[in-house]
Design a protein around this motif. Structure first.
Motif, short mmCIF file in Angstrom:
data_model
loop_
_atom_site.label_atom_id
_atom_site.label_comp_id
_atom_site.label_asym_id
_atom_site.label_seq_id
_atom_site.Cartn_x
_atom_site.Cartn_y
_atom_site.Cartn_z
N SER A 282 0.84 -1.33 -0.06
CA SER A 282 0.06 0.13 -0.10
C SER A 282 0.84 1.40 0.16
CB SER A 282 -0.64 0.01 1.30
OG SER A 282 -0.09 0.26 2.42
N PHE A 283 0.18 2.36 -0.28
CA PHE A 283 1.20 3.54 -0.31
C PHE A 283 1.62 3.94 0.83
CE2 PHE A 283 0.85 8.14 0.29
CZ PHE A 283 1.66 8.74 -0.91
N PHE A 284 0.83 3.70 1.98
CA PHE A 284 1.24 4.21 3.41
C PHE A 284 2.51 3.15 3.88
CE2 PHE A 284 -2.98 6.39 3.34
CZ PHE A 284 -2.34 7.55 3.53
N THR A 285 2.35 1.95 3.17
CA THR A 285 3.48 0.92 3.61
C THR A 285 4.92 1.46 3.09
OG1 THR A 285 2.00 -0.91 3.98
CG2 THR A 285 4.42 -1.38 3.49
N LYS A 286 4.68 1.77 1.97
CA LYS A 286 5.76 2.35 0.93
C LYS A 286 6.29 3.51 1.79
CE LYS A 286 4.05 0.96 -3.47
NZ LYS A 286 3.40 1.71 -4.76
N CYS A 287 5.37 4.73 2.24
CA CYS A 287 5.96 5.85 2.92
C CYS A 287 6.69 5.11 4.13
CB CYS A 287 4.67 6.52 3.41
SG CYS A 287 3.99 7.43 1.92
N LYS A 288 5.91 4.34 4.87
CA LYS A 288 6.87 3.77 6.03
C LYS A 288 8.17 3.28 5.80
CE LYS A 288 6.14 0.49 9.77
NZ LYS A 288 5.24 -0.86 10.21
N ASN A 289 8.11 2.54 4.55
CA ASN A 289 9.77 1.90 4.16
C ASN A 289 10.51 2.91 3.71
OD1 ASN A 289 8.47 -0.78 4.53
ND2 ASN A 289 8.20 -1.09 2.25
N GLN A 331 6.66 10.33 -1.74
CA GLN A 331 6.45 9.20 -2.37
C GLN A 331 5.35 9.53 -3.61
OE1 GLN A 331 7.40 6.02 -1.53
NE2 GLN A 331 6.48 5.36 -3.31
N LEU A 332 4.78 10.76 -3.56
CA LEU A 332 4.00 11.37 -4.48
C LEU A 332 4.90 11.58 -5.68
CD1 LEU A 332 1.05 13.32 -2.61
CD2 LEU A 332 0.90 11.24 -3.96
N LEU A 333 6.19 12.25 -5.34
CA LEU A 333 7.02 12.66 -6.49
C LEU A 333 7.50 11.61 -7.04
CD1 LEU A 333 9.36 15.58 -4.96
CD2 LEU A 333 7.91 15.70 -7.11
N LEU A 334 7.79 10.44 -6.28
CA LEU A 334 8.42 9.34 -6.70
C LEU A 334 7.45 8.67 -7.91
CD1 LEU A 334 10.32 7.87 -3.66
CD2 LEU A 334 11.45 8.40 -5.85
N LEU A 335 6.29 8.66 -7.44
CA LEU A 335 5.22 8.02 -8.27
C LEU A 335 5.28 8.88 -9.74
CD1 LEU A 335 2.51 7.12 -5.87
CD2 LEU A 335 3.84 5.60 -6.98
N ALA A 336 5.42 10.42 -9.74
CA ALA A 336 5.30 10.87 -10.93
C ALA A 336 6.76 10.61 -11.49
CB ALA A 336 5.52 12.52 -10.30
N ILE A 337 7.83 10.41 -11.00
CA ILE A 337 9.14 9.86 -11.72
C ILE A 337 9.00 8.68 -12.12
CG2 ILE A 337 11.58 9.51 -11.18
CD1 ILE A 337 11.61 11.54 -8.85
N LYS A 338 8.30 7.84 -11.56
CA LYS A 338 8.03 6.58 -12.24
C LYS A 338 7.36 6.70 -13.44
CE LYS A 338 5.52 2.25 -11.18
NZ LYS A 338 4.68 1.43 -10.01
#
Length: 343
Positions: A282-289, A331-338
């Protein structure tokens, strides 16, 4: 007569691209070549293609071995190299036909020639510009590959531009006399090209950087390092930092090197973050990681001294979020880069 130059080409399951690679080597304008093809346990038609070329060109030597990985194949090539100089070519890439002749013409009175390259995408070609051209002290280039400092931070995409083992012409004697070997990813986790180049430069006095793209580096968007989630990437990255830190201490490198190393640690968040963006959690798990990454033993300390003023605005935001552990906007920036990378 021109001296013998050994070209080492590790080969592993690249039958689709191998002929283009080999054609670009056998047709070089520099003719006095030893071409070592190390078949590293291929299971496709790569070995048949290698053997067919060996029959057609007496300069080609085919060596087959059980799979040892890229570093193991390169080391086999080094062990068998007879040339006064050598270079590496990856078997899914290719070179311009004048590359070796041009590189050798700059080898006079230097220990290494480094030339730039094209990034080859399915529908476009992008020249990688070094912004450097001419003769430099080896220590200057070694510091640059350790990491960027000050104004060099203005383009983080240049982090690994000078690091690659390919795109370079080496003196074989320096490699063999100093027992320089490629390190396996299983040993160091990442940066296998970086360690080889770093150790070579540590035994060198000068380099010639030729800002002319003569190597064609094939990029696969669907198969790139950012395409598959690697659960242990942080641990492997920290292990690589351990080894590089040991080298800096062993050779008593100065403050510029330490600043460069610190910045390399900070910039590694780009790759670690992109890796996390491919996590199916999940998005929040990614943030935690990502919080775990930013609190890891190297990153936590490194970000304390990272200067943001040299970055352009988009990267300034990225590293501001990283520095202050703002993982949701990060994480939102990383999703945009992806999304940009996958186009």
């Amino acid at each position: 007569m021109n001296p013998l130059i050994t070209v080492i080409i590790p080969v592993y399951n690249v039958s689709k691209y191998l002929k283009q690679c080999l054609d670009s080597i056998v047709n070089q304008t520099y003719k006095n070549l030893e071409i070592i093809l190390v078949n590293d346990g291929s299971t496709d038609d790569s070995l048949k293609i290698c053997e067919a070329y060996e029959q057609l060109d007496s300069r080609i030597v085919v060596i087959s071995q059980a799979n040892k990985g890229l570093a193991g194949a390169r080391n086999t090539g080094i062990e068998n190299a007879k040339g006064a100089y050598l270079m590496f070519v990856d078997s899914d890439d290719w070179m311009e036909l004048y590359a070796i002749e041009t590189a050798f013409s700059k080898m006079d009175e230097v220990d290494l020639v480094c030339f730039s390259f094209y990034k080859e995408y399915p529908s476009t070609q992008v020249a990688r510009v070094f912004g450097l051209n001419g003769k430099f002290d080896a220590a200057f280039m070694q510091r640059r590959i350790t990491g960027p400092i000050k104004e060099e931070l203005s383009d983080p995409s240049h982090l690994e531009t000078l690091v690659t083992a390919w795109g370079k012409l080496y003196k074989t004697a320096i490699i063999k006399e100093n027992k320089i070997q490629a390190k396996n990813l299983s040993e160091i986790g990442a940066w296998e090209d970086g360690f080889f180049t770093w150790e070579y430069l540590n035994q060198s006095k000068s380099v010639y950087i030729l800002d002319v793209p003569m190597y064609n580096y094939r990029k696969f968007n669907s198969e790139s390092i950012t395409s598959n989630y690697k659960n242990s990437l942080l641990d492997k990255t920290n292990h690589m930092f351990d080894l590089l830190s040991e080298q800096l201490k062993k050779h008593n490198k100065g403050t510029d090197y330490l600043e460069a190393f610190n910045n390399r640690i900070c910039l590694s968040v780009i790759g670690l973050g992109l890796n996390e963006s491919f996590n199916k959690a999940s998005f929040f798990t990614k943030c935690k990681n990502m919080k775990t990454v930013l609190n890891s033993r190297y990153h936590k300390v490194a970000f304390r001294s990272l200067e943001l003023r040299y970055f352009p605005i988009h990267w300034k935001l990225f590293f501001f979020f990283s520095k202050y552990k703002l993982t949701v906007p990060l994480q939102l920036l990383l999703l945009a880069i992806k999304k940009i990378i996958k186009k």
